[in-house]
Design an enzyme around this catalytic site. Structure first.
Site, PDB file in Angstrom:
ATOM      1  CG  HIS A 169     -10.461   3.973   2.629  1.00  0.00           C
ATOM      2  ND1 HIS A 169     -11.016   4.209   3.848  1.00  0.00           N
ATOM      3  CD2 HIS A 169      -9.114   4.149   2.806  1.00  0.00           C
ATOM      4  CE1 HIS A 169     -10.079   4.530   4.727  1.00  0.00           C
ATOM      5  NE2 HIS A 169      -8.913   4.500   4.111  1.00  0.00           N
ATOM      6  CG  HIS A 223      -1.995   1.026   1.185  1.00  0.00           C
ATOM      7  ND1 HIS A 223      -3.095   0.939   0.354  1.00  0.00           N
ATOM      8  CD2 HIS A 223      -2.145   2.186   1.872  1.00  0.00           C
ATOM      9  CE1 HIS A 223      -3.873   1.989   0.538  1.00  0.00           C
ATOM     10  NE2 HIS A 223      -3.319   2.766   1.451  1.00  0.00           N
TER      11      HIS A 223
END
Length: 748
Positions: free
Chosen positions: A97, A50
């Site tokens: 998200h 990430h």
């Protein structure tokens, strides 16, 4: 030098934190010793997929990043920045998200909105618009209904309270997203050129402040959580989901923009993924400086937080600000006015190292450069291979599908399908009018349009991706996503400027998934080069999987969401999509094809998902877009709407809804009727004109060298194809507008 806390970490701890054994060895080599647990936690979060993009950066570097409007290139700042004229710049970015939303949809979606807006105003830009791209499993599934309701409420509650209108978006349903929905949020802001705040740090002795909310234990290891598969046990990771406060963010926005007008700021960065760890390391690495940080000075919401918890917390509404020494009082005065924390927690140092202290004790000593993307973080070249299904898809023949006889009945079914029907139930929960900038509510258009006050121009924006196309042909499907985004901008009267992307894929260690990723990058590069829309940045989200049988996981459809902005140079020439009056002529710019590949019609009506992506010719696409933009700028047409999901029939229905108008058209004798009505061949735009403009349109299109066809004319409300009455627009509107709501009536 202070003595470092000695509690050497182990390989097992490294594995538990998501590091590979070879990466643990790399950490020891970087430090010249075995890291303690706090240091190991720092490396594990910064070297997670990430934060580091370790499995994607090689290919991301091949994307086109230069263009005539760019003020900031990809990777240089928190968001992309383009020149929109009149001394103004537009900052914009899209991020995912997904994993938090799969576990806790309300907070997952809400904090996604908050985070992407902070990326914009941290640069000194005021957010003026939001968009989102959402993907869920079958709408018949009760869990999907729960996820959808939670995500939509989270976006609405946070965005409405924050006060930024939602101007566009898309929603797509497919079983591949059953376990792992996708929630992609985009924010767009404007600033005066030359007034951008950079995410950097320099000047030995300059104070370092944390501003905004207090730090809690929510969100710890959130970046690591986003770098692994969602499984049946992922609910145990619930503490990784952050909790947002939009009212606090609104205060932070105003304080930040007030601070930006002073000469006090050296640099500023949002605390998103990896919290203090990420902001201190990335800001320091830009110019090779370091920082001394006293973690015990960080305002916290819980007592006795450990150093690694403070460093890795992803609590929302926080930023790191480096201030020119001597300007501390100005900073503290502004944040005190807005009733927000502004606490000096350290200072800039030389040497490029980050020294973190707790109550005077050195708890971590790490080099900033070796933590960050483009620095010392690992970079991998993953193996990839073409999956067998790809060649099988190409074998599909339209001749294997028997053409329906009840085409009017099929047409009614089509406009009520969840992927085609109005998403009104969703967007009515968003405040689209707050701030008075929205120009596309009363005049519906293919892209959202934000007014830029006191200037002649306006901003057009859109998010697009047909993931079914991408799954069936990743390279072509991604090129289509870019082309459709540009087509939506053009149909609104805008000139495409640049893109941001959110690349949602499965596990990168799966060679077939990685092949999808590589092909998608290649398709994006080709299309962005052709449309002169460089990539300004974005987000990569791997590990998006859905649970299958026998404990197997199935990757979601590869979904490279494209967020694009464009400039409408004269906002008085903004184009809407709706038919204007009975008797107007309807033209198709582009060409119908005998093609139903990857269409909603083929999938939903015939149950066939294995087929090629639809017809697409990038040269034809570019020519059609250029021709239609010329028609708009010359004032020849009064409506424009692209042919995309659902095909031509859906396009015509959508053009009639706003004013209750219908159409009377004639099909193409050289194309099957189901292809003509429901096929999704690209490079087509339907335009409306009054009869007096017909000669001007024909002359312009012949000069442009693009094919076009007179389809028919606008009616009072009757919808007719080849002299057969299909429906009335009022009846179609009821089906189209109520389909999603009816599906959700039994939602839990």
């Amino acid at each position: 030098m202070d003595t470092l806390t000695k509690d050497e970490s182990t390989l097992e701890q490294a594995k538990d934190l998501g590091l590979l054994p070879e990466e643990f060895e790399m950490v020891k080599k970087v430090l010249g010793r075995t890291p303690n647990f706090t240091e190991l936690s720092i490396f594990s979060i910064m070297w997670s997929e990430h934060c580091s993009y370790k499995n994607s950066i090689k290919w991301l570097k091949t994307l086109p990043k230069k263009g005539p409007h760019l003020l900031v290139e990809a990777g240089e700042e928190n968001a992309g920045l383009v020149d929109i004229g009149d001394g103004l710049g537009c900052a914009f970015k899209i991020e995912s998200h997904n994993h938090p939303s799969a576990i806790e949809p309300y907070q997952g979606a809400a904090t996604g909105v908050g985070g992407i807006n902070r990326d914009i105003f941290t640069m000194g830009a005021r957010p003026i618009a939001q968009l989102n791209s959402l993907r869920f499993g079958s709408i018949e599934n009760e869990r999907t209904k729960w996820l959808l309701k939670g995500v939509v409420k989270g976006i609405g509650d946070y965005g409405n309270a924050f006060g930024i209108p939602v101007l566009g978006g898309e929603v797509f349903f497919d079983p591949s997203y059953e376990t792992n929905p996708l929630v992609n949020a985009m924010s767009v802001g404007i600033l005066k050129t030359g007034e951008m705040i950079s995410a950097t740090s320099y000047g030995v002795g300059n104070p370092v402040y944390i501003v905004g909310s207090a730090t809690g234990k929510d969100g710890i290891n959130g970046a690591s959580f986003a770098s692994k598969d969602i499984t049946a046990d992922s609910a145990e990771d619930l503490p990784s989901v952050q909790v947002g406060d939009p009212f606090q963010e609104k205060l932070l926005l105003e304080a930040t923009l007030e601070l930006a007008k002073t000469d006090a700021v050296v640099g500023m960065q949002d605390m998103g993924a990896a919290g203090i760890t990420c902001s201190t390391s990335e800001m320091s690495a830009t110019k090779g400086f370091g920082m001394r940080i006293d973690l015990d000075k960080v305002p916290t919401r819980q007592k006795d937080m450990l150093p690694f918890e403070i460093l890795l917390s992803e609590s929302q509404e926080r930023m790191l600000v480096v201030v020119h020494k001597g300007k501390e009082a100005a900073v503290e005065r502004i944040f005190d006015k807005w009733d927000l924390n502004a606490v000096q927690i350290g200072e800039v140092t030389e040497g490029g190292r980050l020294h973190y202290y707790m109550h005077g004790e050195l708890v971590a000593d790490v080099p900033a450069h070796d933590l960050v993307l483009g620095g010392g973080a690992p970079v991998y070249d993953r193996a990839y291979k073409e999956p067998a299904y790809f060649k099988e898809n190409q074998k599909f023949s339209i001749d294997s599908i028997e053409e329906p006889t009840n085409m009017a009945g099929i047409a009614n079914r089509m406009i009520g399908l969840p992927n085609i029907a109005s998403k009104r139930w969703i967007y009515e929960q968003y405040d689209s009018m707050v701030g008075t900038r929205n120009m596309s509510t009363n005049a519906p258009s293919d892209a959202g349009v934000a007014n830029i006050k006191d200037v002649k121009s306006a901003l057009a924006m859109t998010v697009d991706c047909n993931a079914r196309y991408v799954h069936n042909d990743p390279k072509k499907g991604t090129a289509i996503a870019v082309a459709e985004a540009a087509r939506n901008i053009v149909c609104t009267g805008g000139e495409p400027s640049a893109i941001t992307n959110c690349l949602n894929f499965g596990n990168p260690y799966n060679p077939e998934v990685y092949w999808q990723f590589v092909m998608a990058i290649q398709g994006m590069s080709e299309a962005c080069t052709k449309f002169e829309t460089p990539v300004t940045g974005g987000n990569v989200s791997f590990y998006n999987q859905t649970s299958g049988g026998n404990n197997e996981t199935i990757p979601v459809f590869p979904t490279p969401t494209i967020g694009m902005i464009g400039i409408i140079k004269d906002k008085t020439k903004m184009m809407s999509l709706d038919f204007k009056q009975k008797g107007d002529l309807i033209f198709l710019v582009g060409e119908s094809k005998d093609d139903i590949g990857s269409s909603e019609y083929l999938s939903a009506i015939h149950g066939i998902t294995a087929s090629p992506a639809p017809y697409f010719d990038i040269e034809r696409e570019h020519a059609v877009q250029k021709a239609v933009l010329g028609l708009i700028q010359k004032g020849i047409i009064n409506a424009a709407h692209d042919v995309s999901d659902g095909g031509l029939y859906t396009t015509l229905v959508e053009m009639g809804l706003n004013r209750g108008l219908g159409f009377d058209i004639t099909s193409d004798a050289d194309v099957r009727l189901d292809s003509f009505l429901f096929g999704e061949a690209q490079s087509r735009i339907v335009v409306g004109i009054d009869r007096d403009s017909e000669e001007d349109l024909i002359e312009a299109l012949q000069g442009a060298g693009v094919p076009f066809t007179l389809l028919g004319h606008v009616t009072r409300g009757k919808m007719v194809v080849d002299d057969e009455h299909y429906s009335f627009i009022a009846d179609a509107a009821k089906i189209y507008n109520e389909a999603i709501e009816r599906k959700l009536e039994s939602a839990v």
